[in-house]
Design a protein around this motif. Structure first.
Motif, PDB file in Angstrom:
ATOM      1  N   SER A  52      11.175   3.285 131.360  1.00  0.00           N
ATOM      2  CA  SER A  52      10.906   4.516 132.377  1.00  0.00           C
ATOM      3  C   SER A  52      12.146   5.706 131.827  1.00  0.00           C
ATOM      4  O   SER A  52      11.702   6.835 132.444  1.00  0.00           O
ATOM      5  CB  SER A  52      11.272   3.800 133.804  1.00  0.00           C
ATOM      6  OG  SER A  52      12.551   3.713 133.788  1.00  0.00           O
ATOM      7  N   LEU A  53      13.061   5.214 131.219  1.00  0.00           N
ATOM      8  CA  LEU A  53      14.149   6.084 130.997  1.00  0.00           C
ATOM      9  C   LEU A  53      13.753   6.799 129.515  1.00  0.00           C
ATOM     10  O   LEU A  53      14.629   7.532 128.932  1.00  0.00           O
ATOM     11  CB  LEU A  53      15.726   5.515 130.902  1.00  0.00           C
ATOM     12  CG  LEU A  53      16.091   4.948 132.180  1.00  0.00           C
ATOM     13  CD1 LEU A  53      17.449   4.237 132.153  1.00  0.00           C
ATOM     14  CD2 LEU A  53      16.130   6.120 133.426  1.00  0.00           C
ATOM     15  N   GLY A  54      12.915   6.237 128.963  1.00  0.00           N
ATOM     16  CA  GLY A  54      12.392   6.757 127.523  1.00  0.00           C
ATOM     17  C   GLY A  54      12.919   6.248 126.324  1.00  0.00           C
ATOM     18  O   GLY A  54      12.499   6.612 125.227  1.00  0.00           O
ATOM     19  N   HIS A  55      13.191   4.890 126.402  1.00  0.00           N
ATOM     20  CA  HIS A  55      13.479   4.181 125.413  1.00  0.00           C
ATOM     21  C   HIS A  55      12.655   3.243 124.760  1.00  0.00           C
ATOM     22  O   HIS A  55      11.797   2.592 125.394  1.00  0.00           O
ATOM     23  CB  HIS A  55      14.822   2.931 125.932  1.00  0.00           C
ATOM     24  CG  HIS A  55      15.944   3.751 126.452  1.00  0.00           C
ATOM     25  ND1 HIS A  55      17.118   4.091 125.502  1.00  0.00           N
ATOM     26  CD2 HIS A  55      16.377   4.151 127.623  1.00  0.00           C
ATOM     27  CE1 HIS A  55      17.990   4.684 126.050  1.00  0.00           C
ATOM     28  NE2 HIS A  55      17.758   4.496 127.582  1.00  0.00           N
ATOM     29  N   SER A  56      12.469   3.698 123.513  1.00  0.00           N
ATOM     30  CA  SER A  56      11.161   2.816 122.825  1.00  0.00           C
ATOM     31  C   SER A  56      11.795   2.163 121.639  1.00  0.00           C
ATOM     32  O   SER A  56      10.884   1.377 121.001  1.00  0.00           O
ATOM     33  CB  SER A  56      10.200   4.070 122.122  1.00  0.00           C
ATOM     34  OG  SER A  56      11.031   4.909 121.249  1.00  0.00           O
ATOM     35  N   SER A  57      13.095   2.050 121.202  1.00  0.00           N
ATOM     36  CA  SER A  57      13.533   1.094 120.341  1.00  0.00           C
ATOM     37  C   SER A  57      14.772   0.344 120.905  1.00  0.00           C
ATOM     38  O   SER A  57      15.648   1.003 121.287  1.00  0.00           O
ATOM     39  CB  SER A  57      13.977   1.817 119.134  1.00  0.00           C
ATOM     40  OG  SER A  57      14.327   0.996 118.280  1.00  0.00           O
ATOM     41  N   VAL A  58      14.662  -0.786 121.011  1.00  0.00           N
ATOM     42  CA  VAL A  58      15.641  -1.697 121.840  1.00  0.00           C
ATOM     43  C   VAL A  58      16.243  -2.678 121.176  1.00  0.00           C
ATOM     44  O   VAL A  58      15.441  -3.458 120.651  1.00  0.00           O
ATOM     45  CB  VAL A  58      15.269  -2.142 123.232  1.00  0.00           C
ATOM     46  CG1 VAL A  58      16.189  -3.008 123.986  1.00  0.00           C
ATOM     47  CG2 VAL A  58      14.598  -1.095 124.099  1.00  0.00           C
ATOM     48  N   LEU A  59      17.500  -3.008 120.935  1.00  0.00           N
ATOM     49  CA  LEU A  59      18.054  -4.223 120.140  1.00  0.00           C
ATOM     50  C   LEU A  59      18.502  -5.257 121.461  1.00  0.00           C
ATOM     51  O   LEU A  59      18.879  -4.940 122.452  1.00  0.00           O
ATOM     52  CB  LEU A  59      19.359  -3.751 119.720  1.00  0.00           C
ATOM     53  CG  LEU A  59      20.129  -4.735 118.823  1.00  0.00           C
ATOM     54  CD1 LEU A  59      19.339  -5.203 117.622  1.00  0.00           C
ATOM     55  CD2 LEU A  59      21.631  -4.214 118.474  1.00  0.00           C
ATOM     56  N   HIS A  60      18.095  -6.427 120.897  1.00  0.00           N
ATOM     57  CA  HIS A  60      18.429  -7.447 121.933  1.00  0.00           C
ATOM     58  C   HIS A  60      19.556  -8.359 121.291  1.00  0.00           C
ATOM     59  O   HIS A  60      19.476  -8.944 120.336  1.00  0.00           O
ATOM     60  CB  HIS A  60      17.192  -8.471 121.800  1.00  0.00           C
ATOM     61  CG  HIS A  60      17.321  -9.494 122.660  1.00  0.00           C
ATOM     62  ND1 HIS A  60      16.610 -10.884 122.613  1.00  0.00           N
ATOM     63  CD2 HIS A  60      18.009  -9.969 123.908  1.00  0.00           C
ATOM     64  CE1 HIS A  60      16.867 -11.797 123.406  1.00  0.00           C
ATOM     65  NE2 HIS A  60      17.979 -11.371 124.259  1.00  0.00           N
ATOM     66  N   PHE A  61      20.705  -8.388 121.958  1.00  0.00           N
ATOM     67  CA  PHE A  61      21.779  -9.257 121.694  1.00  0.00           C
ATOM     68  C   PHE A  61      21.582 -10.431 122.427  1.00  0.00           C
ATOM     69  O   PHE A  61      21.725 -10.789 123.470  1.00  0.00           O
ATOM     70  CB  PHE A  61      23.295  -8.613 122.156  1.00  0.00           C
ATOM     71  CG  PHE A  61      23.916  -7.920 121.237  1.00  0.00           C
ATOM     72  CD1 PHE A  61      24.970  -8.471 120.271  1.00  0.00           C
ATOM     73  CD2 PHE A  61      23.476  -6.545 120.777  1.00  0.00           C
ATOM     74  CE1 PHE A  61      25.687  -7.952 119.389  1.00  0.00           C
ATOM     75  CE2 PHE A  61      24.279  -5.929 119.778  1.00  0.00           C
ATOM     76  CZ  PHE A  61      25.351  -6.519 119.111  1.00  0.00           C
TER      77      PHE A  61
END
Length: 343
Positions: free
Chosen positions: A175-184
């Motif tokens: 919803s904030l516009g993030h389309s690439s996310v890293l999972h720690f």
């Protein structure tokens, strides 16, 4: 000691249950004076004959628990370093006091065993975030309830809804516009971290988020080293605009690395975590985190343990999670670099 004879393993109610093909609670009921109306007479006879054949002696602690007398419950945890276990202990201990039960926390890192004499005097076992085989071995026939573990384990389980929590975290970032996310992410050998990874993959795909993963030990120090190396390698341009951390301790390591390298949270990188421990409010900026109801998990586990030998079912209770929004995530500043998912 060389030449010393090992004592034969004591037959447990689980052994009798497997031999007859019934549940452990059915064995407890059959060997009590309260089986009428709950088990068929033929089943009771079969269980009692098998118990005699196997030279099974009922566990005194289990009998005390069944009869409602007081006693001591052991809570087995993989480490004392995770504050979530302290919250679980608080909930289980408070519930235990209502029923005359004390609670002892015993760390079993790497599946190590508590002293046999200690557990033999327990009135039940609560296992937290352990391997199922390890919990079964350590409990050794004691009435047992699992927390934050694979639902396939052969005892009642109380879990948080990790899948829903991960969906809420990723949907918020979307919803904030993030389309690439890293999972720690934590160690996949642990069910709780494996479940978080499965949920991340499922929901990032469904939401159209390009996901990647870095594995770290769930400690501040290891997360700091991994984040420091990763950020230093990319410099001021990264292929992701947000990070989801499996625990608040991992997120804290991420904060320290970002601060050391001059990165601003959330202006340059958004961070969302799991657990919602006390540290989430203390970090600057305060950490957006999925709240795991640790105290409620402990309370529910103790309730289930108390009723277990009275015929309680081997069911799974799933408690809801909730995303607590604070200051660590903001609208995305897309860097426009593609990223292949990694393990």
């Amino acid at each position: 000691m060389s030449g010393a004879q090992q004592r034969p393993r004591k037959v447990t109610s689980q052994d009798v249950a497997r031999a007859v093909g019934v549940s452990q609670s059915a064995v407890s009921i059959a060997l009590s004076n309260h089986w009428r109306g709950r088990l068929a007479a033929g089943t009771v006879d079969e269980i009692r004959q098998m118990a005699a054949k196997m030279h099974y002696t009922p566990n005194v602690a289990a009998r005390n628990l069944r009869q409602g007398t007081g006693g001591l419950v052991f809570m087995l945890v993989p480490t004392l370093g995770n504050p979530m276990f302290a919250e679980i202990h608080a909930g289980a201990s408070a519930e235990g006091v209502k029923h005359g039960r004390g609670l002892v926390v015993w760390p079993v890192p790497d599946g190590g065993s508590p002293a046999a004499d200690a557990l033999s005097g327990a009135n039940g076992v609560i296992g937290c975030s352990l391997d199922p085989a390890t919990l079964t071995r350590l409990a050794n026939g004691q009435p047992t309830v699992a927390i934050d573990m694979d639902p396939a384990v052969d005892c009642p389980v109380v879990n948080a809804d990790l899948g829903s929590g991960m969906h809420e975290a990723l949907n918020y970032l979307k919803s904030l516009g993030h389309s690439s996310v890293l999972h720690f992410a934590g160690d996949p050998a642990s069910w709780t971290f494996r479940r978080r990874s499965e949920s991340f993959d499922e929901h990032s795909s469904a939401l159209g988020i390009q996901g990647a993963r870095i594995r770290v030990a769930p400690t501040v120090a290891d997360a700091y080293r991994a984040a420091n190396n990763l950020i230093a390698g990319y410099g001021s341009r990264t292929p992701w605009t947000a990070v989801v951390c499996d625990t608040d301790q991992i997120a804290t390591g991420m904060y320290f690395a970002a601060d050391r390298l001059g990165w601003k949270i959330p202006q340059q990188i958004s961070v969302v975590s799991f657990e919602n421990s006390d540290v989430a409010e203390l970090l600057q900026p305060s950490l957006t985190s999925v709240s795991i109801p640790a105290k409620a998990l402990g309370e529910r586990a103790m309730q289930k343990l108390i009723t277990l030998t009275a015929g309680g079912a081997l069911e799974v209770d799933t408690l809801p999670t909730a995303l607590i929004v604070r200051e660590s995530a903001s609208k995305s500043c897309t860097m426009g670099i593609s990223l292949d998912a990694t393990e």
